[in-house]
Design a protein around this motif. Sequence first.
Motif, PDB file in Angstrom:
ATOM      1  N   LEU A 179       0.957  -1.027   0.051  1.00  0.00           N
ATOM      2  CA  LEU A 179       0.042  -0.162   0.015  1.00  0.00           C
ATOM      3  C   LEU A 179       0.972   1.273  -0.040  1.00  0.00           C
ATOM      4  CD1 LEU A 179      -2.973   0.939   0.171  1.00  0.00           C
ATOM      5  CD2 LEU A 179      -2.958   0.814   2.476  1.00  0.00           C
ATOM      6  N   GLN A 180       0.480   2.285  -0.812  1.00  0.00           N
ATOM      7  CA  GLN A 180       1.536   3.372  -1.025  1.00  0.00           C
ATOM      8  C   GLN A 180       1.485   4.104   0.322  1.00  0.00           C
ATOM      9  OE1 GLN A 180       3.334   4.094  -3.303  1.00  0.00           O
ATOM     10  NE2 GLN A 180       2.503   2.708  -5.093  1.00  0.00           N
ATOM     11  N   PRO A 181       2.708   4.529   0.810  1.00  0.00           N
ATOM     12  CA  PRO A 181       2.414   5.461   2.249  1.00  0.00           C
ATOM     13  C   PRO A 181       1.321   6.645   2.385  1.00  0.00           C
ATOM     14  CG  PRO A 181       4.789   4.758   1.787  1.00  0.00           C
ATOM     15  CD  PRO A 181       3.707   4.502   0.614  1.00  0.00           C
ATOM     16  N   GLY A 182       1.433   7.175   1.241  1.00  0.00           N
ATOM     17  CA  GLY A 182       0.455   8.485   1.371  1.00  0.00           C
ATOM     18  C   GLY A 182      -0.904   7.925   0.997  1.00  0.00           C
ATOM     19  N   LYS A 183      -1.301   6.838   0.878  1.00  0.00           N
ATOM     20  CA  LYS A 183      -2.616   6.499   0.538  1.00  0.00           C
ATOM     21  C   LYS A 183      -3.471   5.575   1.403  1.00  0.00           C
ATOM     22  CE  LYS A 183      -2.715   8.052  -3.814  1.00  0.00           C
ATOM     23  NZ  LYS A 183      -3.636   8.676  -4.533  1.00  0.00           N
ATOM     24  N   ILE A 184      -2.607   5.423   2.621  1.00  0.00           N
ATOM     25  CA  ILE A 184      -3.249   4.506   3.743  1.00  0.00           C
ATOM     26  C   ILE A 184      -4.566   5.119   4.212  1.00  0.00           C
ATOM     27  CG2 ILE A 184      -2.993   3.713   6.026  1.00  0.00           C
ATOM     28  CD1 ILE A 184       0.008   3.743   5.532  1.00  0.00           C
ATOM     29  N   GLU A 185      -4.776   6.286   4.519  1.00  0.00           N
ATOM     30  CA  GLU A 185      -6.089   6.798   4.839  1.00  0.00           C
ATOM     31  C   GLU A 185      -7.066   6.823   3.843  1.00  0.00           C
ATOM     32  OE1 GLU A 185      -6.910   7.196   8.129  1.00  0.00           O
ATOM     33  OE2 GLU A 185      -4.819   6.545   8.353  1.00  0.00           O
ATOM     34  N   GLU A 186      -6.894   7.084   2.738  1.00  0.00           N
ATOM     35  CA  GLU A 186      -7.487   6.943   1.655  1.00  0.00           C
ATOM     36  C   GLU A 186      -8.363   5.546   1.331  1.00  0.00           C
ATOM     37  OE1 GLU A 186      -7.920   7.899  -3.436  1.00  0.00           O
ATOM     38  OE2 GLU A 186      -6.518   8.439  -2.078  1.00  0.00           O
ATOM     39  N   TYR A 187      -7.327   4.864   1.243  1.00  0.00           N
ATOM     40  CA  TYR A 187      -7.897   3.222   1.202  1.00  0.00           C
ATOM     41  C   TYR A 187      -8.793   2.788   2.381  1.00  0.00           C
ATOM     42  CZ  TYR A 187      -7.138  -1.600  -0.515  1.00  0.00           C
ATOM     43  OH  TYR A 187      -7.513  -2.823  -1.118  1.00  0.00           O
ATOM     44  N   ARG A 231     -10.723   4.739   3.865  1.00  0.00           N
ATOM     45  CA  ARG A 231     -11.980   5.446   3.861  1.00  0.00           C
ATOM     46  C   ARG A 231     -12.682   4.562   2.538  1.00  0.00           C
ATOM     47  NH1 ARG A 231     -13.359   8.478   0.008  1.00  0.00           N
ATOM     48  NH2 ARG A 231     -11.214   8.859  -0.990  1.00  0.00           N
ATOM     49  N   LEU A 232     -12.073   4.474   1.570  1.00  0.00           N
ATOM     50  CA  LEU A 232     -12.666   3.852   0.604  1.00  0.00           C
ATOM     51  C   LEU A 232     -13.328   2.256   1.002  1.00  0.00           C
ATOM     52  CD1 LEU A 232     -10.339   3.976  -2.463  1.00  0.00           C
ATOM     53  CD2 LEU A 232     -12.722   5.051  -2.371  1.00  0.00           C
ATOM     54  N   HIS A 233     -12.678   1.581   1.841  1.00  0.00           N
ATOM     55  CA  HIS A 233     -13.048   0.064   2.133  1.00  0.00           C
ATOM     56  C   HIS A 233     -13.946   0.326   3.595  1.00  0.00           C
ATOM     57  CE1 HIS A 233     -10.088  -1.151  -0.666  1.00  0.00           C
ATOM     58  NE2 HIS A 233     -11.092  -1.960  -0.724  1.00  0.00           N
ATOM     59  N   ALA A 234     -14.199   1.385   4.239  1.00  0.00           N
ATOM     60  CA  ALA A 234     -15.082   1.848   5.139  1.00  0.00           C
ATOM     61  C   ALA A 234     -16.508   1.780   4.452  1.00  0.00           C
ATOM     62  CB  ALA A 234     -14.680   2.943   6.079  1.00  0.00           C
ATOM     63  N   ALA A 235     -16.727   2.193   3.239  1.00  0.00           N
ATOM     64  CA  ALA A 235     -17.723   2.267   2.616  1.00  0.00           C
ATOM     65  C   ALA A 235     -17.925   1.705   1.483  1.00  0.00           C
ATOM     66  CB  ALA A 235     -18.197   3.844   2.722  1.00  0.00           C
ATOM     67  N   GLN A 239     -14.693  -1.464 -12.560  1.00  0.00           N
ATOM     68  CA  GLN A 239     -13.561  -0.761 -12.997  1.00  0.00           C
ATOM     69  C   GLN A 239     -13.266   0.561 -12.507  1.00  0.00           C
ATOM     70  OE1 GLN A 239     -13.691  -1.020 -17.407  1.00  0.00           O
ATOM     71  NE2 GLN A 239     -13.760  -3.277 -17.354  1.00  0.00           N
ATOM     72  N   GLU A 240     -14.555   1.188 -12.461  1.00  0.00           N
ATOM     73  CA  GLU A 240     -14.655   2.573 -11.926  1.00  0.00           C
ATOM     74  C   GLU A 240     -13.945   2.374 -10.273  1.00  0.00           C
ATOM     75  OE1 GLU A 240     -17.783   5.977 -10.404  1.00  0.00           O
ATOM     76  OE2 GLU A 240     -18.426   4.319 -11.586  1.00  0.00           O
ATOM     77  N   TRP A 241     -14.540   1.364  -9.748  1.00  0.00           N
ATOM     78  CA  TRP A 241     -14.004   1.020  -8.077  1.00  0.00           C
ATOM     79  C   TRP A 241     -12.500   1.094  -8.206  1.00  0.00           C
ATOM     80  CZ3 TRP A 241     -15.032   1.604  -3.208  1.00  0.00           C
ATOM     81  CH2 TRP A 241     -14.279   1.010  -2.330  1.00  0.00           C
ATOM     82  N   TRP A 242     -12.062   0.269  -9.112  1.00  0.00           N
ATOM     83  CA  TRP A 242     -10.506  -0.130  -9.150  1.00  0.00           C
ATOM     84  C   TRP A 242      -9.763   1.300  -9.455  1.00  0.00           C
ATOM     85  CZ3 TRP A 242     -10.321  -5.339 -12.367  1.00  0.00           C
ATOM     86  CH2 TRP A 242     -10.453  -6.247 -11.561  1.00  0.00           C
ATOM     87  N   SER A 243     -10.487   2.321 -10.308  1.00  0.00           N
ATOM     88  CA  SER A 243      -9.779   3.500 -10.641  1.00  0.00           C
ATOM     89  C   SER A 243      -9.472   4.178  -9.345  1.00  0.00           C
ATOM     90  CB  SER A 243     -10.684   4.270 -11.408  1.00  0.00           C
ATOM     91  OG  SER A 243     -11.742   5.027 -10.791  1.00  0.00           O
ATOM     92  N   PHE A 244     -10.096   3.895  -8.336  1.00  0.00           N
ATOM     93  CA  PHE A 244      -9.509   4.503  -7.007  1.00  0.00           C
ATOM     94  C   PHE A 244      -8.731   3.758  -6.237  1.00  0.00           C
ATOM     95  CE2 PHE A 244     -14.093   6.281  -8.079  1.00  0.00           C
ATOM     96  CZ  PHE A 244     -13.755   7.634  -7.929  1.00  0.00           C
ATOM     97  N   CYS A 245      -9.035   2.289  -6.132  1.00  0.00           N
ATOM     98  CA  CYS A 245      -8.043   1.610  -5.348  1.00  0.00           C
ATOM     99  C   CYS A 245      -6.771   1.231  -5.936  1.00  0.00           C
ATOM    100  CB  CYS A 245      -8.755   0.279  -5.020  1.00  0.00           C
ATOM    101  SG  CYS A 245     -10.491   0.353  -4.207  1.00  0.00           S
TER     102      CYS A 245
END
Length: 109
Positions: A10-18, A20-24, A77-83
């Motif tokens: 997981l990219q270090p700067g993307k932990i909180e975003e990841y 957040r995505l998986h919380a919802a 594919q849209e979901w993966w564009s964020f993940c």
Amino acid sequence: MQRMGMVIGLQPGKIEEYKRLHAAVWPEIIDLISRCNVKNYSIFLKEPENMLFGYWEYHGTDFEADMAKMAADPKNQEWWSFCIPCQKPFETRQEGEWWAMMEQVFHMD
């Protein structure tokens, strides 16, 4: 039923975003995963290594077809564009893998 484990960085700067995505997770994605015969899906994060471990149980009869159906779905594919920008695949993964699949060496019921 087939138990499957997989890992990815997981990219270090993307932990909180990841997180957040998986919380919802979008309901359409949960439905698609179920329609592709995947159950009991969990993702775990190990910090400070920033490693994700995924586990699921596959209950279908044609894994490749179900994974192709999942990959082809426009909402996925849209979901993966964020993940995908959050993830950092291992260099040692097999050709064609994004998450590196793992060999199960023990299971206890």
